[in-house]
Design a protein around this motif. Structure first.
Motif, mmCIF file in Angstrom:
data_model
loop_
_atom_site.group_PDB
_atom_site.id
_atom_site.type_symbol
_atom_site.label_atom_id
_atom_site.label_comp_id
_atom_site.label_asym_id
_atom_site.label_seq_id
_atom_site.Cartn_x
_atom_site.Cartn_y
_atom_site.Cartn_z
ATOM 1 N N GLY A 190 36.241 39.205 45.745
ATOM 2 C CA GLY A 190 35.736 38.073 44.926
ATOM 3 C C GLY A 190 35.849 37.976 43.368
ATOM 4 N N GLN A 191 36.849 39.352 42.928
ATOM 5 C CA GLN A 191 37.027 39.119 41.538
ATOM 6 C C GLN A 191 38.337 38.584 41.187
ATOM 7 O OE1 GLN A 191 35.897 42.658 39.114
ATOM 8 N NE2 GLN A 191 38.034 42.465 38.081
ATOM 9 N N VAL A 192 38.339 37.665 40.420
ATOM 10 C CA VAL A 192 39.369 36.851 39.891
ATOM 11 C C VAL A 192 40.054 37.195 38.523
ATOM 12 C CG1 VAL A 192 40.535 34.539 39.477
ATOM 13 C CG2 VAL A 192 38.587 34.990 41.356
ATOM 14 N N ASP A 193 41.382 37.490 38.452
ATOM 15 C CA ASP A 193 41.724 38.005 37.147
ATOM 16 C C ASP A 193 43.107 37.253 36.935
ATOM 17 O OD1 ASP A 193 40.112 40.344 35.911
ATOM 18 O OD2 ASP A 193 40.375 40.982 37.880
ATOM 19 N N VAL A 194 43.467 37.175 35.675
ATOM 20 C CA VAL A 194 44.711 36.623 35.432
ATOM 21 C C VAL A 194 45.416 37.617 34.461
ATOM 22 C CG1 VAL A 194 46.333 34.797 34.069
ATOM 23 C CG2 VAL A 194 44.025 34.187 35.302
ATOM 24 N N LEU A 195 46.312 38.226 34.744
ATOM 25 C CA LEU A 195 47.002 39.307 33.998
ATOM 26 C C LEU A 195 48.237 39.002 33.569
ATOM 27 C CD1 LEU A 195 46.225 42.276 36.792
ATOM 28 C CD2 LEU A 195 44.670 41.481 34.724
ATOM 29 N N SER A 196 48.462 39.752 32.271
ATOM 30 C CA SER A 196 49.895 39.565 31.665
ATOM 31 C C SER A 196 50.786 40.332 32.496
ATOM 32 C CB SER A 196 50.162 40.191 30.283
ATOM 33 O OG SER A 196 51.278 40.547 29.847
ATOM 34 N N ARG A 197 52.047 39.657 32.847
ATOM 35 C CA ARG A 197 52.983 40.201 33.748
ATOM 36 C C ARG A 197 53.819 41.432 33.104
ATOM 37 N NH1 ARG A 197 56.270 36.081 34.036
ATOM 38 N NH2 ARG A 197 57.846 37.446 34.940
ATOM 39 N N GLN A 198 53.700 41.274 31.681
ATOM 40 C CA GLN A 198 54.397 42.476 30.742
ATOM 41 C C GLN A 198 53.623 43.645 30.773
ATOM 42 O OE1 GLN A 198 57.476 41.954 30.313
ATOM 43 N NE2 GLN A 198 58.096 40.666 28.633
ATOM 44 N N PRO A 205 38.634 36.516 30.628
ATOM 45 C CA PRO A 205 37.587 37.095 31.258
ATOM 46 C C PRO A 205 37.704 37.202 32.740
ATOM 47 C CG PRO A 205 36.856 36.084 29.392
ATOM 48 C CD PRO A 205 37.989 35.422 29.751
ATOM 49 N N SER A 206 37.134 38.266 33.415
ATOM 50 C CA SER A 206 37.231 38.136 34.925
ATOM 51 C C SER A 206 36.090 37.411 35.528
ATOM 52 C CB SER A 206 36.915 39.518 35.357
ATOM 53 O OG SER A 206 37.922 40.546 35.038
ATOM 54 N N MET A 207 36.324 36.768 36.549
ATOM 55 C CA MET A 207 35.312 35.813 37.249
ATOM 56 C C MET A 207 35.161 36.440 38.626
ATOM 57 S SD MET A 207 35.878 31.976 38.394
ATOM 58 C CE MET A 207 34.337 30.758 38.774
ATOM 59 N N GLN A 208 33.746 36.477 38.883
ATOM 60 C CA GLN A 208 33.241 37.039 40.253
ATOM 61 C C GLN A 208 32.637 35.738 41.145
ATOM 62 O OE1 GLN A 208 33.408 40.052 40.939
ATOM 63 N NE2 GLN A 208 33.843 40.860 38.782
ATOM 64 N N LEU A 209 33.399 35.762 42.131
ATOM 65 C CA LEU A 209 33.239 34.488 42.898
ATOM 66 C C LEU A 209 31.942 34.799 43.639
ATOM 67 C CD1 LEU A 209 36.763 33.993 44.402
ATOM 68 C CD2 LEU A 209 35.585 32.378 42.883
ATOM 69 N N LEU A 210 31.490 35.986 44.050
ATOM 70 C CA LEU A 210 30.209 36.279 44.739
ATOM 71 C C LEU A 210 29.218 36.340 43.709
ATOM 72 C CD1 LEU A 210 31.260 38.818 47.288
ATOM 73 C CD2 LEU A 210 31.527 36.052 47.357
ATOM 74 N N GLY A 211 29.183 36.216 42.483
ATOM 75 C CA GLY A 211 28.240 36.180 41.387
ATOM 76 C C GLY A 211 28.063 37.627 41.026
ATOM 77 N N GLN A 212 27.376 37.997 39.916
ATOM 78 C CA GLN A 212 27.073 39.027 39.331
ATOM 79 C C GLN A 212 25.673 39.577 39.294
ATOM 80 O OE1 GLN A 212 29.951 40.595 37.865
ATOM 81 N NE2 GLN A 212 28.813 42.459 37.247
#
Length: 450
Positions: A190-198, A205-212
């Motif tokens: 459940g960790q969601v990240d948006v990363l630079s392709r370069q 910031p990362s998001m945790q779908l199951l909570g922290q």
């Protein structure tokens, strides 16, 4: 060559010319390097619509290619991989193919479309077999793994040379391109990240779908193993909280994820949005009975998302608010992808099912045609020109079936020599090639017959 060796004036001229060309080349390379260091502009095109850049073709998971599929194809070549295959083959704009397995020493493979020649194989963690890959317009490939029991997103160029690796919690089971050309990664935990392709750097910031978890309440709590639950992703069981590939609406920044949180009675379809330098949740709908092993698929206008669950249902959901538009009971639990054409023809998949075409009429769905005589052993896809492809069980083996999208009638049937079991998906190349891989580890490439 003789003139250069014997003529002093000519040889001197050639040497001066060579030095001039070399200097010009070095200046050009230096200019490119300086440009790369001094700008934030990413000029590498993603290249949607060219080849098969993601598991279910594009960010929408539509399983439908703009290439005009051939009415008749023939086997070009086949080869064993040496290990099992779990995810569909992805194809770059120039026909270079990528797939993953769990072989020690060779986990991600790349092959040339025309000949089947291996371009490279690299070692990753064993969890890479469960990680779908994506390839951009420069034939850079992106794939997740659990190397050293540490989850990560990896980037390689077309020669297999590493570009970067970014650590994440869990193993990325979904990698998709965002509308602004970045990479969206979602792990099975459940960790969601948006990363630079370069560079692989986190854009938000990362998001945790199951909570922290609260470190004060659980001071000694550790993250689960990076590969935990991957074996259950294929069937969408609760041990794999995020089992499917996300569908992304590039225009709105909204993307859709199936999540089964620990302790919940059913899995949930969640709408998230990547915008304004953050990831936020728009809505969630607890509707997936028994979990889901079906990657969500978006309609062409982005107003409807289709998803299946393990209670043998296909569900259409309004992307604006999560409202259920209609539910269609099936005779099997849908698995893998859902093919959705630009005019709204829907073809679900699932190895326990048969070839079936539906049409979304708004608040209801109607059956267009069905082929109960064709037992699916893979994921059907649609192409421009009214042609579709899927694999089906014929006798004791498997055949690639070419069918008419309007009627479901068989146009062509080609044997997959020696193939058994089922296939991971159906992929379409930029020149109309059809690529399928069996779960036991064989790759088949069919080319159009002119």
């Amino acid at each position: 060559m003789q003139q250069v060796r014997s003529g002093g004036v000519l040889a001197s001229s050639v040497r001066r010319s060579s030095r001039t060309r070399l200097l010009a080349a070095l200046v050009a390379v230096g200019a490119v390097a300086l440009t790369g260091c001094g700008t934030d502009v990413d000029d590498i095109a993603v290249g949607p619509g060219k080849g098969w850049p993601a598991a279910h073709h594009d960010a929408r998971n539509d399983g439908s290619s703009p290439i005009a599929g051939a009415k008749k194809v023939a086997l070009s070549w086949s080869r064993p991989i040496g290990g099992p295959i779990a995810q569909p083959v992805t194809i770059g704009p120039d026909g270079q193919m990528f797939l993953t397995t769990n072989l020690p020493g060779c986990t991600i493979f790349s092959f040339q479309m025309a000949t089947g020649r291996k371009r490279f194989c690299n070692e990753l963690g064993p969890g890479a077999i469960s990680a779908a890959s994506s390839v951009d317009g420069a034939t850079n490939v992106y794939v997740g793994d659990d190397r050293g029991n540490v989850g990560g997103v990896n980037a390689f160029n077309y020669l297999g040379q590493p570009r970067w690796r970014t650590s994440v919690a869990g193993t990325p089971v979904s990698v998709q391109f965002t509308g602004d050309g970045n990479l969206l990664s979602v792990t099975q935990t459940g960790q969601v990240d948006v990363l630079s392709r370069q560079t692989g750097e986190r854009v938000v910031p990362s998001m945790q779908l199951l909570g922290q978890p609260d470190p004060l309440d659980h001071p000694n709590l550790t993250w689960p193993a990076a590969g935990q639950g991957l074996a259950e992703c294929l069937s969408g069981e609760p041990q794999c909280p995020v089992a499917n590939i996300s569908a992304v609406d590039a225009a709105s920044g909204r993307f859709f994820v199936t999540v089964w949180k620990p302790g919940d009675p059913v899995a949930t379809l969640v709408a998230l949005r990547y915008a304004d330098k953050k990831i936020q949740q728009d809505w969630s709908a607890a509707m997936l009975s028994g979990g889901s092993a079906t990657s969500p698929s978006l309609s062409a206008d982005g107003k409807t998302v289709y998803v299946g669950d393990n209670s043998k249902r296909l569900i259409a959901v309004d992307t604006a608010d999560g409202r259920t538009k209609w539910v269609r009971p099936l005779e099997w639990a849908p698995r893998g992808g859902i093919s959705v054409s630009t005019d709204g023809l829907i073809i679900p998949s699932g190895d326990d099912g048969y070839l079936l075409a539906l049409r979304d009429t708004g608040d209801t769905v109607e059956t267009v045609w069905e082929r109960k005589d064709l037992d699916l052993r893979g994921t059907p896809v649609q192409t421009a020109g009214g042609t579709g492809y899927t694999t089906a069980a014929i006798g004791e083996g498997l055949n690639l079936i070419t069918f008419d999208i309007k009627t479901g009638a068989t146009i062509d049937s080609d044997v997959l020599p020696g193939a058994r079991g089922s296939t991971t998906g159906t992929s379409i190349g930029a020149k109309g090639e059809v690529v399928v891989a069996t779960r036991i580890g064989e790759l088949f490439v069919f080319k159009p017959e002119r």
